[in-house]
Scaffold this motif. Sequence first.
Motif, mmCIF file in Angstrom:
data_model
loop_
_atom_site.group_PDB
_atom_site.id
_atom_site.type_symbol
_atom_site.label_atom_id
_atom_site.label_comp_id
_atom_site.label_asym_id
_atom_site.label_seq_id
_atom_site.Cartn_x
_atom_site.Cartn_y
_atom_site.Cartn_z
ATOM 1 N N CYS A 73 17.271 13.267 5.416
ATOM 2 C CA CYS A 73 16.638 12.066 4.861
ATOM 3 C C CYS A 73 16.408 12.266 3.364
ATOM 4 N N THR A 74 17.087 11.505 2.568
ATOM 5 C CA THR A 74 16.938 11.606 1.120
ATOM 6 C C THR A 74 15.952 10.582 0.575
ATOM 7 N N ARG A 75 15.457 9.717 1.471
ATOM 8 C CA ARG A 75 14.542 8.652 1.045
ATOM 9 C C ARG A 75 13.332 8.643 1.980
ATOM 10 N N VAL A 76 12.173 8.327 1.426
ATOM 11 C CA VAL A 76 10.945 8.272 2.220
ATOM 12 C C VAL A 76 10.221 6.970 1.944
ATOM 13 N N VAL A 77 9.727 6.364 3.013
ATOM 14 C CA VAL A 77 8.832 5.216 2.917
ATOM 15 C C VAL A 77 7.513 5.612 3.562
ATOM 16 N N TRP A 124 11.204 -11.440 7.167
ATOM 17 C CA TRP A 124 11.413 -9.994 7.249
ATOM 18 C C TRP A 124 12.753 -9.601 6.641
ATOM 19 N N GLU A 125 13.727 -10.469 6.758
ATOM 20 C CA GLU A 125 15.033 -10.162 6.171
ATOM 21 C C GLU A 125 14.917 -9.995 4.657
ATOM 22 N N GLY A 126 14.178 -10.918 4.030
ATOM 23 C CA GLY A 126 13.980 -10.816 2.589
ATOM 24 C C GLY A 126 13.204 -9.571 2.205
ATOM 25 N N ALA A 127 12.184 -9.237 2.991
ATOM 26 C CA ALA A 127 11.391 -8.037 2.713
ATOM 27 C C ALA A 127 12.238 -6.782 2.864
ATOM 28 N N ALA A 128 13.066 -6.722 3.904
ATOM 29 C CA ALA A 128 13.909 -5.547 4.139
ATOM 30 C C ALA A 128 14.943 -5.380 3.028
ATOM 31 N N GLU A 129 15.513 -6.473 2.569
ATOM 32 C CA GLU A 129 16.473 -6.405 1.469
ATOM 33 C C GLU A 129 15.795 -5.877 0.205
ATOM 34 N N ARG A 130 14.567 -6.327 -0.023
ATOM 35 C CA ARG A 130 13.829 -5.874 -1.197
ATOM 36 C C ARG A 130 13.540 -4.381 -1.094
ATOM 37 N N LEU A 131 13.112 -3.920 0.075
ATOM 38 C CA LEU A 131 12.812 -2.501 0.240
ATOM 39 C C LEU A 131 14.068 -1.655 0.073
ATOM 40 N N GLU A 132 15.159 -2.108 0.619
ATOM 41 C CA GLU A 132 16.419 -1.366 0.483
ATOM 42 C C GLU A 132 16.805 -1.250 -0.991
ATOM 43 N N SER A 133 16.593 -2.293 -1.755
ATOM 44 C CA SER A 133 16.934 -2.235 -3.181
ATOM 45 C C SER A 133 16.031 -1.235 -3.913
ATOM 46 N N ARG A 181 14.090 9.655 -3.307
ATOM 47 C CA ARG A 181 13.462 8.356 -3.569
ATOM 48 C C ARG A 181 12.266 8.186 -2.644
ATOM 49 N N ILE A 182 11.142 7.715 -3.201
ATOM 50 C CA ILE A 182 9.928 7.510 -2.411
ATOM 51 C C ILE A 182 9.330 6.151 -2.759
ATOM 52 N N VAL A 183 9.060 5.370 -1.733
ATOM 53 C CA VAL A 183 8.388 4.074 -1.879
ATOM 54 C C VAL A 183 7.144 4.089 -1.008
ATOM 55 N N GLY A 184 5.999 3.758 -1.595
ATOM 56 C CA GLY A 184 4.750 3.666 -0.844
ATOM 57 C C GLY A 184 4.340 2.222 -0.698
ATOM 58 N N LEU A 185 4.130 1.803 0.541
ATOM 59 C CA LEU A 185 3.695 0.431 0.801
ATOM 60 C C LEU A 185 2.172 0.362 0.745
ATOM 61 N N THR A 186 1.636 -0.630 0.062
ATOM 62 C CA THR A 186 0.188 -0.863 0.078
ATOM 63 C C THR A 186 -0.077 -2.191 0.777
ATOM 64 N N ARG A 194 5.795 0.300 -12.364
ATOM 65 C CA ARG A 194 6.725 0.423 -11.241
ATOM 66 C C ARG A 194 6.245 -0.309 -9.989
ATOM 67 N N MET A 195 5.122 -0.997 -10.069
ATOM 68 C CA MET A 195 4.650 -1.769 -8.913
ATOM 69 C C MET A 195 5.573 -2.963 -8.673
ATOM 70 N N VAL A 196 5.858 -3.236 -7.397
ATOM 71 C CA VAL A 196 6.774 -4.314 -7.032
ATOM 72 C C VAL A 196 6.195 -5.069 -5.834
ATOM 73 N N ARG A 197 6.302 -6.356 -5.861
ATOM 74 C CA ARG A 197 5.818 -7.149 -4.727
ATOM 75 C C ARG A 197 6.750 -6.976 -3.531
ATOM 76 N N LEU A 198 6.173 -6.643 -2.394
ATOM 77 C CA LEU A 198 6.908 -6.583 -1.137
ATOM 78 C C LEU A 198 6.011 -7.225 -0.079
ATOM 79 N N ALA A 199 6.197 -8.496 0.119
ATOM 80 C CA ALA A 199 5.337 -9.251 1.034
ATOM 81 C C ALA A 199 5.842 -9.117 2.457
ATOM 82 N N PRO A 200 4.941 -9.222 3.422
ATOM 83 C CA PRO A 200 5.372 -9.188 4.818
ATOM 84 C C PRO A 200 6.118 -10.455 5.187
#
Length: 386
Positions: A92-96, A373-382, A118-123, A172-178
């Motif tokens: 695993c080269t990426r962590v959420v 969820w599709e839009g959120a998943a695409e955003r997270l993948e990016s 790569r590391i992304v933390g969801l708040t 580096r904060m980015v909106r990722l809505a549910p």
Amino acid sequence: MPERTLMVTNDFPPREGGIEVFAYEMARRLAGPDGAGVTVLTSGRRGGTAGESPERFDRRQPFEVVRVDTGMLLPTPKVARRAAALAAERGCTRVVFGAAAPLGLMAGRLRRDGGVRRIVGLTHGHEAWWARLPGTRQALRRIGDGADHLTYIGGYTRDAIAPALSPAARERMVRLAPGVDTGLFRPGGDPSQVRDRYGLGEGPVVLSASRLVPRKGVDALIQSMPWVRARFPHARLLVVGDGPDRERLRRLAEWTGVGEAVVFAGPVAHGSMPPYYAAADLFAMPCRTRRLGFEAEGLGIVFLEAAASGLPVLAGSSGGAPETVAHGRTGYVVDGGDAEEVAGRIIQVVGAEPAAKVMGEAGRKRVEHAWTWEGAAERLESLLAD
């Protein structure tokens, strides 16, 4: 070969809750068609409110779920070593981080020993009070510096969390809505299934679904019912959920004189909620901010699921909850501390059926446009691919 992601989260099904839903929906989309794209590391002792065991839940998933034998996953040295070893073993080269605080404190160990790039933390919402206390504020700053991105679910959480971060992490904060599963939550369900089960009759039904704690404002709904019943004698309040406030709410309903009008359905599995929305005329959760602002609603996926189901929505004016409602168009934002105002809005919606239907239709369209969820998943993948 596509890169593999390790999701580290304390909040995961079969436990029920908004963060659990968010983490699961992201995991199953990151997993890909063969399930090989993600491994989930989570806690293992507690099952869901609907009674399913973690073991049974995990067997049903197309992706790997690894459980740590603990009721709560915390960034201890032992858990950090386990997470880093799992990342290295699975490539695993990426962590959420399903919830950045406090698990994001393990970021350095994962990069150093796990080979993570790569590391992304969801708040979600609890980080808002972390940002206000000196000790947790410093920890949140470390979490922001250790991640490539911290996400936020809306304007309220962004504005609350950002001041605690370093300038670089803030940038580096980015909106990722549910999102909402609009195939599962949709208008047109059979209302008789739930109405018959609980003896709700043919009168108006106000639905509320949440963990039963004072912040959610179910007491304001109960206190509103005498006014509502004076206008609509057969109106009922259907309360879905469980929690430490349950018995107080039962006593309040009896004391208020509306005990027969308030139905406590108990906990219901997330995927079993559509018939409850179908049975209702509107959804209400008049949440309110408590304890000097330390208890506030982060957003509220339940408002979005109700809107996707074609219901007008009454949301409390706490935290990010107002962001889920277009006031006057898809529902109303109310003061969760004012039962009379809550009653007035319920009466307004129930008493104008054509307008309520238009509100429900507008809410459904709003969710389809901006909360998928599709839009959120695409955003997270990016974010993971940057």
